[in-house]
Motif scaffolding. Sequence first.
Motif, PDB file in Angstrom:
ATOM      1  N   LEU A 130      -6.778  26.119 -14.151  1.00  0.00           N
ATOM      2  CA  LEU A 130      -7.407  25.011 -14.304  1.00  0.00           C
ATOM      3  C   LEU A 130      -6.935  23.732 -14.331  1.00  0.00           C
ATOM      4  O   LEU A 130      -5.763  23.478 -14.820  1.00  0.00           O
ATOM      5  N   ALA A 131      -7.699  22.658 -13.752  1.00  0.00           N
ATOM      6  CA  ALA A 131      -7.034  21.344 -13.625  1.00  0.00           C
ATOM      7  C   ALA A 131      -8.044  20.284 -13.289  1.00  0.00           C
ATOM      8  O   ALA A 131      -8.891  20.664 -12.591  1.00  0.00           O
ATOM      9  N   TRP A 132      -7.844  19.087 -13.772  1.00  0.00           N
ATOM     10  CA  TRP A 132      -8.851  18.052 -13.425  1.00  0.00           C
ATOM     11  C   TRP A 132      -8.162  16.762 -12.529  1.00  0.00           C
ATOM     12  O   TRP A 132      -8.758  15.774 -12.206  1.00  0.00           O
ATOM     13  N   SER A 133      -7.109  17.391 -11.970  1.00  0.00           N
ATOM     14  CA  SER A 133      -6.387  16.278 -10.918  1.00  0.00           C
ATOM     15  C   SER A 133      -7.290  16.330  -9.689  1.00  0.00           C
ATOM     16  O   SER A 133      -8.160  17.168  -9.236  1.00  0.00           O
ATOM     17  N   SER A 134      -7.208  15.119  -9.055  1.00  0.00           N
ATOM     18  CA  SER A 134      -7.912  14.928  -7.644  1.00  0.00           C
ATOM     19  C   SER A 134      -7.282  15.704  -6.872  1.00  0.00           C
ATOM     20  O   SER A 134      -6.066  15.374  -6.640  1.00  0.00           O
ATOM     21  N   PRO A 135      -7.913  15.855  -5.509  1.00  0.00           N
ATOM     22  CA  PRO A 135      -7.208  16.140  -4.346  1.00  0.00           C
ATOM     23  C   PRO A 135      -6.632  14.930  -4.003  1.00  0.00           C
ATOM     24  O   PRO A 135      -7.209  13.927  -3.759  1.00  0.00           O
ATOM     25  N   VAL A 136      -5.310  15.309  -2.842  1.00  0.00           N
ATOM     26  CA  VAL A 136      -5.049  14.299  -2.067  1.00  0.00           C
ATOM     27  C   VAL A 136      -4.696  14.891  -0.427  1.00  0.00           C
ATOM     28  O   VAL A 136      -4.472  16.033  -0.639  1.00  0.00           O
ATOM     29  N   ILE A 142       1.173  10.757  -2.601  1.00  0.00           N
ATOM     30  CA  ILE A 142       2.024  11.024  -1.344  1.00  0.00           C
ATOM     31  C   ILE A 142       2.593   9.760  -1.007  1.00  0.00           C
ATOM     32  O   ILE A 142       1.760   8.736  -0.773  1.00  0.00           O
ATOM     33  N   GLN A 143       3.744   9.765  -0.461  1.00  0.00           N
ATOM     34  CA  GLN A 143       4.427   8.638   0.347  1.00  0.00           C
ATOM     35  C   GLN A 143       5.297   9.244   1.371  1.00  0.00           C
ATOM     36  O   GLN A 143       6.305   9.952   0.732  1.00  0.00           O
ATOM     37  N   ASP A 144       5.079   9.003   2.541  1.00  0.00           N
ATOM     38  CA  ASP A 144       6.017   9.260   3.849  1.00  0.00           C
ATOM     39  C   ASP A 144       5.996  10.875   3.716  1.00  0.00           C
ATOM     40  O   ASP A 144       4.955  11.470   3.816  1.00  0.00           O
ATOM     41  N   ASP A 145       7.249  11.517   3.734  1.00  0.00           N
ATOM     42  CA  ASP A 145       7.256  12.996   3.680  1.00  0.00           C
ATOM     43  C   ASP A 145       7.516  13.641   2.108  1.00  0.00           C
ATOM     44  O   ASP A 145       8.111  14.612   2.063  1.00  0.00           O
ATOM     45  N   ALA A 158       8.106  15.619 -10.970  1.00  0.00           N
ATOM     46  CA  ALA A 158       8.759  16.137  -9.794  1.00  0.00           C
ATOM     47  C   ALA A 158       8.458  15.322  -8.369  1.00  0.00           C
ATOM     48  O   ALA A 158       7.414  15.077  -8.185  1.00  0.00           O
ATOM     49  N   CYS A 159       9.278  15.328  -7.454  1.00  0.00           N
ATOM     50  CA  CYS A 159       9.290  14.973  -6.307  1.00  0.00           C
ATOM     51  C   CYS A 159       9.550  16.365  -5.420  1.00  0.00           C
ATOM     52  O   CYS A 159      10.522  17.063  -5.362  1.00  0.00           O
ATOM     53  N   THR A 160       8.713  16.441  -4.425  1.00  0.00           N
ATOM     54  CA  THR A 160       8.483  17.828  -3.551  1.00  0.00           C
ATOM     55  C   THR A 160       8.525  17.403  -2.129  1.00  0.00           C
ATOM     56  O   THR A 160       8.013  16.034  -1.943  1.00  0.00           O
ATOM     57  N   SER A 161       8.964  18.219  -1.155  1.00  0.00           N
ATOM     58  CA  SER A 161       8.677  18.028   0.140  1.00  0.00           C
ATOM     59  C   SER A 161       7.096  18.388   0.605  1.00  0.00           C
ATOM     60  O   SER A 161       6.587  18.761  -0.413  1.00  0.00           O
ATOM     61  N   LEU A 162       6.920  18.150   1.695  1.00  0.00           N
ATOM     62  CA  LEU A 162       5.619  18.430   2.162  1.00  0.00           C
ATOM     63  C   LEU A 162       5.116  19.972   2.132  1.00  0.00           C
ATOM     64  O   LEU A 162       4.203  20.396   2.349  1.00  0.00           O
ATOM     65  N   ASP A 163       6.239  20.732   1.980  1.00  0.00           N
ATOM     66  CA  ASP A 163       6.286  22.216   1.855  1.00  0.00           C
ATOM     67  C   ASP A 163       6.396  22.528   0.588  1.00  0.00           C
ATOM     68  O   ASP A 163       6.314  23.950   0.307  1.00  0.00           O
TER      69      ASP A 163
END
Length: 414
Positions: free
Chosen positions: A61-67, A128-131, A143-148
């Motif tokens: 369950l979450a109410w965050s929007s998609p990016v 999201i910014q860059d990769d 947290a910061c993650t990669s696109l993977d």
Amino acid sequence: MRVDMKFSLCLAMLIICSQAAFADWKEFRGPTGQGEAPASKLPINWSATDNVLWKSKVDGLAWSSPVILRDKVFLTTAVETESEGHDLNLVCLNVNSGELLWEKTIIQQRSKAKVHKKNSHASPTPIIQDDRIYVHFGPYGTACTSLDGEVIWKQQLEYRPVHGNGGSPVLAGNVLIFCCDGGDQQFVVGLDKSTGEIRWKTDRDTEARKGFSFSTPLLIDAGGRAQVVCPGSDAVFSYDPQTGKEIWRVDYPGGFSVVPRPVFGQGLVFICTGFNTPSLLAIDPTGTGNVTETHLKWKITRKMPNSPSPLLVGEELYVVSDSGFATCIDAKTGEIHWQERIGGNYTASPMVANGKIYFQDEDGTTVVVNASKKFEEITRNSIGKDERTFASYAIEGDSLLLRSEHHLYRIGEK
């Protein structure tokens, strides 16, 4: 040239470019952070089956929007575990098919924590910014993650939330900024986006009886200065995004649980003051210090929102109250052009595309009206009342991404 002036000029260029050429939907409320969709042919008619390009189940369950970045959709979710905690996950779907590409646990929340019945453990929207993808789960971690989805860094800031977490982060140059407004302490923080280290931390200079709030900051350039506008309980503050130094403030004693994100235009910042007596304020952001008596240009208190953010379209400002009263306001003067009961209850923030405003209620119905000084309803569209719909929209090309309680829909003309 001073560093702060260089940053201010760069910020102004970024804002202009983002407004002139929309691209991916990389943060809460889109490229400008203000609910403005790209010039596209969004549908105005759909149902639970008609014009649904795909529908994908999302666990938890979450109410965050998609990016959205290119051909991928990212969203967060909170999945219950057997130990009364949650796995706070990042999910990636293919934007063309809705296929689940991967789901990864970013943070393990193992403590028992309560949230309001209208909230979730994953309400802040990623950015999201860059990769890089930046995800925020309030006091449970950022947290910061990669696109993977591989974790690059994590940071945790301790404060005691009330009703859970909610506000999303914003990026200003190399600084990731978000509000931490708990029941015990209230502050705004800037993290180094590369390392997660704390660059600055500024306490809210208030003595609010109810200090908890959930607003998302807005980055602006006004009066020749880069500013990050951060509403909270009892007051809204503008800070220097690189140092956290307070620039100005406007007080509204008694306001708390502030949710809406500010909007900026026509030389004014528009903010909502939260619960008790929800008000909409128009503020000239060129002042310094406490500008409550000098830079507050107008105020409206009747049928204003507690939860949905305002929407600025040209010279008109549109809002919808939680109880379903939509209002069109002259942004410069505060004159009300119209106020209509459109039905339903509202949490999600409205969006504008091609001169049409989309209001999404909590029961799966979207009311589409013309962006006009005269009230003109165009259509009503429902995906049914089986699932709640509290999350705000995202846009991909000519399609609308709508998140319900258990699914993500892509809606477009077939």
